[in-house]
Design a protein around this motif. Structure first.
Motif, PDB file in Angstrom:
ATOM      1  N   ARG A  28       0.821  -1.215   0.000  1.00 61.00           N
ATOM      2  CA  ARG A  28       0.000   0.000   0.000  1.00 61.00           C
ATOM      3  C   ARG A  28       0.851   1.260   0.000  1.00 61.00           C
ATOM      4  O   ARG A  28       0.534   2.238  -0.692  1.00 61.00           O
ATOM      5  CB  ARG A  28      -0.935  -0.010   1.210  1.00 61.00           C
ATOM      6  CG  ARG A  28      -2.001  -1.090   1.153  1.00 61.00           C
ATOM      7  CD  ARG A  28      -2.910  -1.025   2.358  1.00 61.00           C
ATOM      8  NE  ARG A  28      -4.008  -1.960   2.266  1.00 61.00           N
ATOM      9  CZ  ARG A  28      -4.987  -2.062   3.159  1.00 61.00           C
ATOM     10  NH1 ARG A  28      -4.981  -1.273   4.232  1.00 61.00           N
ATOM     11  NH2 ARG A  28      -5.957  -2.949   2.993  1.00 61.00           N
ATOM     12  N   VAL A  29       1.924   1.263   0.803  1.00 60.53           N
ATOM     13  CA  VAL A  29       2.726   2.478   0.922  1.00 60.53           C
ATOM     14  C   VAL A  29       3.500   2.758  -0.356  1.00 60.53           C
ATOM     15  O   VAL A  29       3.847   3.914  -0.643  1.00 60.53           O
ATOM     16  CB  VAL A  29       3.671   2.394   2.142  1.00 60.53           C
ATOM     17  CG1 VAL A  29       4.972   1.659   1.823  1.00 60.53           C
ATOM     18  CG2 VAL A  29       3.992   3.786   2.682  1.00 60.53           C
ATOM     19  N   TYR A  43       1.154   4.673  -2.275  1.00 63.58           N
ATOM     20  CA  TYR A  43       1.051   5.976  -1.608  1.00 63.58           C
ATOM     21  C   TYR A  43       2.220   6.863  -2.017  1.00 63.58           C
ATOM     22  O   TYR A  43       2.038   8.065  -2.275  1.00 63.58           O
ATOM     23  CB  TYR A  43       1.035   5.762  -0.097  1.00 63.58           C
ATOM     24  CG  TYR A  43       0.775   7.009   0.730  1.00 63.58           C
ATOM     25  CD1 TYR A  43      -0.352   7.801   0.522  1.00 63.58           C
ATOM     26  CD2 TYR A  43       1.657   7.387   1.742  1.00 63.58           C
ATOM     27  CE1 TYR A  43      -0.598   8.924   1.290  1.00 63.58           C
ATOM     28  CE2 TYR A  43       1.424   8.502   2.525  1.00 63.58           C
ATOM     29  CZ  TYR A  43       0.298   9.276   2.294  1.00 63.58           C
ATOM     30  OH  TYR A  43       0.060  10.381   3.060  1.00 63.58           O
ATOM     31  N   LYS A  68       2.007  10.375  -3.973  1.00 62.14           N
ATOM     32  CA  LYS A  68       2.564  11.610  -3.410  1.00 62.14           C
ATOM     33  C   LYS A  68       3.735  12.131  -4.246  1.00 62.14           C
ATOM     34  O   LYS A  68       4.356  13.133  -3.889  1.00 62.14           O
ATOM     35  CB  LYS A  68       3.032  11.357  -1.981  1.00 62.14           C
ATOM     36  CG  LYS A  68       1.947  10.892  -1.027  1.00 62.14           C
ATOM     37  CD  LYS A  68       1.136  12.033  -0.450  1.00 62.14           C
ATOM     38  CE  LYS A  68       1.861  12.714   0.671  1.00 62.14           C
ATOM     39  NZ  LYS A  68       0.983  13.700   1.370  1.00 62.14           N
ATOM     40  N   LEU A 106       7.366  10.513   3.299  1.00 61.52           N
ATOM     41  CA  LEU A 106       5.928  10.246   3.257  1.00 61.52           C
ATOM     42  C   LEU A 106       5.256  10.554   4.593  1.00 61.52           C
ATOM     43  O   LEU A 106       4.091  10.965   4.632  1.00 61.52           O
ATOM     44  CB  LEU A 106       5.685   8.779   2.885  1.00 61.52           C
ATOM     45  CG  LEU A 106       6.173   8.335   1.509  1.00 61.52           C
ATOM     46  CD1 LEU A 106       5.889   6.853   1.307  1.00 61.52           C
ATOM     47  CD2 LEU A 106       5.515   9.165   0.418  1.00 61.52           C
ATOM     48  N   ASP A 120      -3.730  11.735   6.646  1.00 60.11           N
ATOM     49  CA  ASP A 120      -3.471  11.658   5.207  1.00 60.11           C
ATOM     50  C   ASP A 120      -3.436  10.208   4.728  1.00 60.11           C
ATOM     51  O   ASP A 120      -3.943   9.867   3.659  1.00 60.11           O
ATOM     52  CB  ASP A 120      -2.142  12.348   4.870  1.00 60.11           C
ATOM     53  CG  ASP A 120      -2.207  13.859   5.036  1.00 60.11           C
ATOM     54  OD1 ASP A 120      -3.327  14.388   5.153  1.00 60.11           O
ATOM     55  OD2 ASP A 120      -1.135  14.500   5.060  1.00 60.11           O
ATOM     56  N   TRP A 121      -2.828   9.344   5.539  1.00 61.35           N
ATOM     57  CA  TRP A 121      -2.723   7.923   5.190  1.00 61.35           C
ATOM     58  C   TRP A 121      -4.107   7.269   5.165  1.00 61.35           C
ATOM     59  O   TRP A 121      -4.437   6.546   4.225  1.00 61.35           O
ATOM     60  CB  TRP A 121      -1.799   7.230   6.195  1.00 61.35           C
ATOM     61  CG  TRP A 121      -1.718   5.742   6.100  1.00 61.35           C
ATOM     62  CD1 TRP A 121      -2.172   4.827   7.014  1.00 61.35           C
ATOM     63  CD2 TRP A 121      -1.134   4.969   5.044  1.00 61.35           C
ATOM     64  NE1 TRP A 121      -1.899   3.541   6.602  1.00 61.35           N
ATOM     65  CE2 TRP A 121      -1.266   3.606   5.393  1.00 61.35           C
ATOM     66  CE3 TRP A 121      -0.513   5.295   3.845  1.00 61.35           C
ATOM     67  CZ2 TRP A 121      -0.808   2.573   4.585  1.00 61.35           C
ATOM     68  CZ3 TRP A 121      -0.049   4.272   3.039  1.00 61.35           C
ATOM     69  CH2 TRP A 121      -0.195   2.923   3.409  1.00 61.35           C
ATOM     70  N   PHE A 179      -6.053   8.374   2.134  1.00 62.67           N
ATOM     71  CA  PHE A 179      -5.596   7.693   0.920  1.00 62.67           C
ATOM     72  C   PHE A 179      -6.181   6.287   0.840  1.00 62.67           C
ATOM     73  O   PHE A 179      -6.602   5.845  -0.229  1.00 62.67           O
ATOM     74  CB  PHE A 179      -4.069   7.646   0.910  1.00 62.67           C
ATOM     75  CG  PHE A 179      -3.494   6.759  -0.154  1.00 62.67           C
ATOM     76  CD1 PHE A 179      -3.443   7.192  -1.486  1.00 62.67           C
ATOM     77  CD2 PHE A 179      -3.016   5.486   0.135  1.00 62.67           C
ATOM     78  CE1 PHE A 179      -2.930   6.369  -2.463  1.00 62.67           C
ATOM     79  CE2 PHE A 179      -2.503   4.659  -0.841  1.00 62.67           C
ATOM     80  CZ  PHE A 179      -2.458   5.120  -2.156  1.00 62.67           C
TER      81      PHE A 179
END
Length: 401
Positions: free
Chosen positions: A243-244, A247, A251, A276, A395-396, A399
């Motif tokens: 997932r990151v 992300y 970003k 991040l 923010d996470w 998203f």
């Protein structure tokens, strides 16, 4: 996680087997604890006991306590995983105001040791009384005496085992389970300066040089009764990495990783994570980027010793040499592991923060706190949640939705 009045957790960690107040050693003495040499610095020489009756001249006056109802106690119990020390810390954070907590965080400890002021008597009494009701075993003196003898015996057996050329890992793990309380009291005490923790602790427990054992120590600290914790941890980490990565691309902090090898992806991710989830604080001197608190890739002509000697932090660091295995650097200590394991390096870093009871550097506190909650599954008390962490978490979550 590693912020705030940390003395409280070490003081309360072993209280399930204590009843009569004693002079605490070494965290919570009414006078500073004597200096100890490296020979004296061993788990056998250290114990942490509870003293809730000694009034010291530098003690804060009693304060008004917040009400804590049954629902609050149930939530605290869930967050503490049934561990006495964690329960006591969370309870403490719930009954004092934010103003008092911030004012005391750098100036106050349990009993006023080392020139600090002691917590108010009514705060100490409330926490101790609540713990004694919640954990009745705290009232059994005989358990305390048996526990101390058993802890000493287990530690001696562990040292004898490590004098052998080869050790049975299952035997070591069993002894580490049995000796857990005494070990954590030693590691969490104030007897060791933070910059000296890696060398002193690894000298006392050479088994913690092995990644397998340090991950198991992380399990004991967070979910002691969950034998599948490490397996579940790796699964959460894989999901988080997946997932990151999206992300980071979203970003515009990362490029799509399709052209990178697995090792390059692992390195790139660790270097980008502080961007991040930024902490928005000034970097320590001699640090060019926040990522240098987590990872450094050596240049072909760069000497690792020179780099480490100039590094302003003694916290866990991944040091990558393109021609050799990777290293986890813990102050002056270095622990090697194969490059094929680089994908789990973030877990190793977090495990050593917990195992050595080290404080998150402010410049990467947000990203480490995110990994703590999202990957380790270890909650953060609301009072420890900085504005940067709250923004990063919001923010996470936005998203993911």
């Amino acid at each position: 996680m590693r912020a705030g009045i940390g003395e409280l957790q070490a003081t309360l960690r072993e209280q399930r087997s204590y009843s009569t107040p004693e002079r605490p050693i070494p965290r919570c003495t009414s006078t500073p604890a004597p200096e100890t040499s490296s020979l004296q610095m061993s788990p056998l020489a250290l114990s942490v006991t509870l003293n809730d009756s000694i009034q010291v001249p530098s003690q804060h006056a009693d304060v008004t306590l917040r009400d804590v109802g049954p629902e609050d106690h149930a939530k605290i119990h869930q967050q503490s995983y049934g561990q006495v020390g964690r329960y006591g810390c969370l309870l403490f954070r719930s009954i004092v105001t934010e103003e008092h907590y911030k004012a005391w965080s750098q100036t106050t400890n349990w009993d006023g040791a080392k020139g600090k002021r002691a917590l108010p008597q009514n705060v100490k009494h409330f926490v101790v009384s609540a713990l004694q009701r919640k954990f009745p075993a705290m009232g059994r003196i005989e358990c305390r005496q048996d526990s101390r003898k058993a802890q000493a015996r287990h530690y001696t057996t562990l040292q004898e085992l490590y004098r052998k050329t080869k050790q049975n890992k299952d035997d070591v793990a069993q002894l580490l389970d049995l000796e857990f309380e005494g070990r954590r009291a030693f590691i969490d005490s104030d007897a060791i300066r933070e910059q000296d923790r890696p060398a002193k602790i690894l000298e006392a427990y050479p088994c913690l040089r092995e990644i397998e054992h340090v991950l198991d120590e992380l399990r004991r600290i967070i979910e002691n009764n969950n034998s599948n914790y490490v397996k579940e941890l790796r699964e959460r980490w894989l999901e988080f990495k997946y997932r990151v990565t999206f992300y980071g691309v979203f970003k515009k902090a990362m490029k799509p990783p399709m052209t990178l090898s697995a090792e390059e992806q692992a390195i790139n991710l660790l270097m980008v994570l502080p961007t991040l989830f930024p902490s928005n604080v000034a970097l320590p001197k001699k640090m060019a980027a926040a990522s240098e608190a987590l990872i450094h890739v050596l240049l072909p002509t760069e000497d690792p010793d020179t780099f480490l000697n100039r590094r302003p932090l003694a916290t866990p660091l991944l040091l990558v040499d393109e021609n050799k295995d990777s290293f986890l650097c813990l102050g002056t200590e270095a622990i090697s592991f194969p490059k094929r394991c680089l994908g789990d390096a973030a877990l190793y870093i977090l495990a050593y923060y917990y195992a050595l009871h080290m404080t998150y550097p402010k410049c990467v506190a947000t990203v480490l706190s995110m990994l703590q909650t999202e990957v380790l599954g270890d909650s953060i008390h609301e009072k420890d949640a900085t504005p940067s962490f709250k923004r990063a978490r919001a923010d996470w979550k936005a998203f993911l939705e």
